[in-house]
Design an enzyme around this catalytic site. Structure first.
Site, mmCIF file in Angstrom:
data_model
loop_
_atom_site.group_PDB
_atom_site.id
_atom_site.type_symbol
_atom_site.label_atom_id
_atom_site.label_comp_id
_atom_site.label_asym_id
_atom_site.label_seq_id
_atom_site.Cartn_x
_atom_site.Cartn_y
_atom_site.Cartn_z
ATOM 1 N N ARG A 270 36.343 -32.066 -1.976
ATOM 2 C CA ARG A 270 37.211 -31.192 -1.601
ATOM 3 C C ARG A 270 38.276 -30.812 -2.583
ATOM 4 O O ARG A 270 38.760 -31.590 -3.305
ATOM 5 C CB ARG A 270 37.935 -31.604 -0.205
ATOM 6 C CG ARG A 270 36.913 -31.917 0.859
ATOM 7 C CD ARG A 270 36.572 -30.265 1.215
ATOM 8 N NE ARG A 270 35.856 -30.515 2.661
ATOM 9 C CZ ARG A 270 34.525 -30.388 2.769
ATOM 10 N NH1 ARG A 270 33.849 -30.182 1.446
ATOM 11 N NH2 ARG A 270 33.724 -30.410 4.022
ATOM 12 N N GLU A 299 41.448 -22.849 -0.956
ATOM 13 C CA GLU A 299 40.055 -21.920 -0.729
ATOM 14 C C GLU A 299 40.548 -20.928 0.159
ATOM 15 O O GLU A 299 41.217 -21.327 1.121
ATOM 16 C CB GLU A 299 39.044 -22.944 -0.303
ATOM 17 C CG GLU A 299 38.395 -23.796 -1.523
ATOM 18 C CD GLU A 299 37.039 -24.404 -0.971
ATOM 19 O OE1 GLU A 299 36.514 -23.814 -0.159
ATOM 20 O OE2 GLU A 299 36.848 -25.214 -1.402
ATOM 21 N N HIS A 317 32.027 -23.155 -3.450
ATOM 22 C CA HIS A 317 31.667 -23.977 -2.400
ATOM 23 C C HIS A 317 30.332 -23.889 -2.007
ATOM 24 O O HIS A 317 30.083 -23.533 -0.975
ATOM 25 C CB HIS A 317 32.596 -23.894 -1.385
ATOM 26 C CG HIS A 317 32.868 -25.209 -0.801
ATOM 27 N ND1 HIS A 317 33.827 -25.476 0.115
ATOM 28 C CD2 HIS A 317 31.910 -26.303 -0.322
ATOM 29 C CE1 HIS A 317 33.819 -26.797 0.732
ATOM 30 N NE2 HIS A 317 32.486 -27.125 0.406
HETATM 31 C C1 DGY Z 1 30.104 -30.243 3.309
HETATM 32 O O1 DGY Z 1 29.363 -29.971 4.152
HETATM 33 O O2 DGY Z 1 31.278 -30.967 3.771
HETATM 34 C C2 DGY Z 1 30.153 -29.659 2.148
HETATM 35 O O3 DGY Z 1 31.311 -29.244 1.382
HETATM 36 C C3 DGY Z 1 29.261 -28.377 2.121
HETATM 37 O O4 DGY Z 1 29.077 -27.840 0.830
#
Ligand code: DGY
Length: 380
Positions: A270, A299, A317
């Site tokens: 993240r 984001e 992402h």
């Molecule tokens: C998630 O599923 O948490 C991922 O970030 C998706 O790409």
């Protein structure tokens, strides 16, 4: 119902809101067969909180939502007031959900693990090499018509084979990425994790033994005792920790400065795990350092100056973005919702891949607040 919403199986007795249309048909079939009316938002834009709240209405049994929606106490309380018993995040990460609030409201929180492990790890590998071998810079150069013939000095990058890999967060995805890099590129592994990962350690040890047996240099695996130790020793640093209070700005300016001058940093977890403003500054002052980013601190916004940096490769992402993966995530999400509404228990029998088939176990494949994040009991 406004134009941006579609209704599937209108006669279903339980009302499910899917805040985005999901790929594949299995998830629709699963919910329809479980007597659910599904209301799907067909607009690609992220829904603002007021739209999410009005989508819940006065009666809503369950929701399949997205990682860029904030399911805080207020929104979860609105779901609870509408009679909701389950929310499933269409993601493995669930830092956008107040799990404790959900637990105290008696709402089960699902996620979609495992089916996205390899896809996200592969994206990590892609970004690692794109950054190390300067693929996007070279692509821009070609498209600008600047290629006038082979040059010995053009876009020199980093050879990764045999170097040291540092993985921060050796859970499912971090371990899959580590295996791909160790096995594929004979990198020695250092990892930083709250607990030892003996399965990963044994895997690397067996591979090292195999390499030694065929007369090649071996590989090793070691758990770093501090993140600082890993940052200063690794040639590639890959971030896979879950986002929480402890991992917010895990990489700040001070820690970034510990990395080698030619290091490659990738982030598939993240965005807020890195202080993005500090990263921009670091990239500016360290032109031989490279980063591959899939996630951003705020984001879809990016820190000022990030987009202008040629030593950073950027993806929007895309960790789990393969068609098979996204369909499988939809299936798991639907199975989570249907199972909770049927009063089935949370699954504790290992792999959730069984839930992709025609005859799944009578359980909810992955309920995060049934395993420690503020416990909830699903059995009715
Ligand atoms: C998630 O599923 O948490 C991922 O970030 C998706 O790409």
């Amino acid at each position: 119902m406004k134009k941006e919403w579609a209704i599937l199986n209108p006669a279903g007795a339980k009302r499910i809101v899917a805040t985005k249309d999901l790929p594949g048909n299995t998830w629709r079939k699963v919910l329809s067969e479980n007597d659910c009316r599904i209301e799907v938002c067909t607009s690609p834009a992220a829904l603002a909180v007021n739209k999410l709240r009005s989508a819940l209405g006065t009666t809503c049994d369950g929701v399949i939502g997205q990682l860029n929606e904030t399911w805080d106490n207020d929104l979860l309380s609105a779901l609870h007031a509408a009679g909701g018993r389950v929310y499933c995040n269409y993601a493995v990460g669930f830092d956008n959900v107040d799990v404790r609030a959900a637990t105290s409201l008696g709402i089960a929180i699902g996620n979609t693990p495992e089916v996205l492990t390899e896809a996200t790890a592969e994206m990590g590998v892609a970004l690692t090499f794109a950054a190390a071998r300067r693929v996007t810079e070279a692509d821009d150069f070609m498209r600008a018509g600047k290629f006038t013939g082979w040059r010995h000095s053009l876009f020199l990058g980093e050879l990764l084979t045999g170097r040291t890999l540092g993985v921060v967060g050796a859970g499912r995805i971090g371990s899959a990425y580590a295996r791909m890099m160790v096995e594929g590129h004979k990198m020695s592994l250092m990892y930083f994790n709250t607990k030892p990962n003996t399965e990963l350690e044994n895997y690397v040890a067996s591979y090292g033994k195999f390499l030694g047996g065929v007369g090649q240099s071996s590989v090793t695996c070691r758990r770093a005792s501090t993140i600082e130790e890993l940052l200063s020793a690794a040639d590639v640093i890959a971030l896979f920790p879950a986002l929480n209070e402890k991992t917010f700005h895990l990489l700040d300016g001070k820690r970034l400065s510990l990395m080698k001058e030619h290091a490659v940093l990738v982030n598939l977890s993240r965005g807020p795990v890195i202080d993005e403003t500090a990263l921009v500054q670091h990239c500016r002052t360290h032109p031989n350092f490279r980063a591959g980013l899939d996630v951003y601190e705020k984001e879809p916004k990016t820190a000022q100056g990030l987009l202008a940096l040629s030593n950073v490769v950027l993806a929007p992402h895309l960790g789990s973005a393969t068609l098979w993966t996204r369909e499988a995530m939809a299936t798991l999400a639907a199975r989570n919702v249907a199972a909770v509404l049927n009063g089935f228990p949370a699954w504790d029998g290992g792999s959730v891949l069984k839930f992709l088939g025609e005859s799944p176990p009578k359980a909810a494949p992955s309920i995060v607040n049934a395993r420690g994040v503020g416990m909830i009991s699903l059995e009715s």
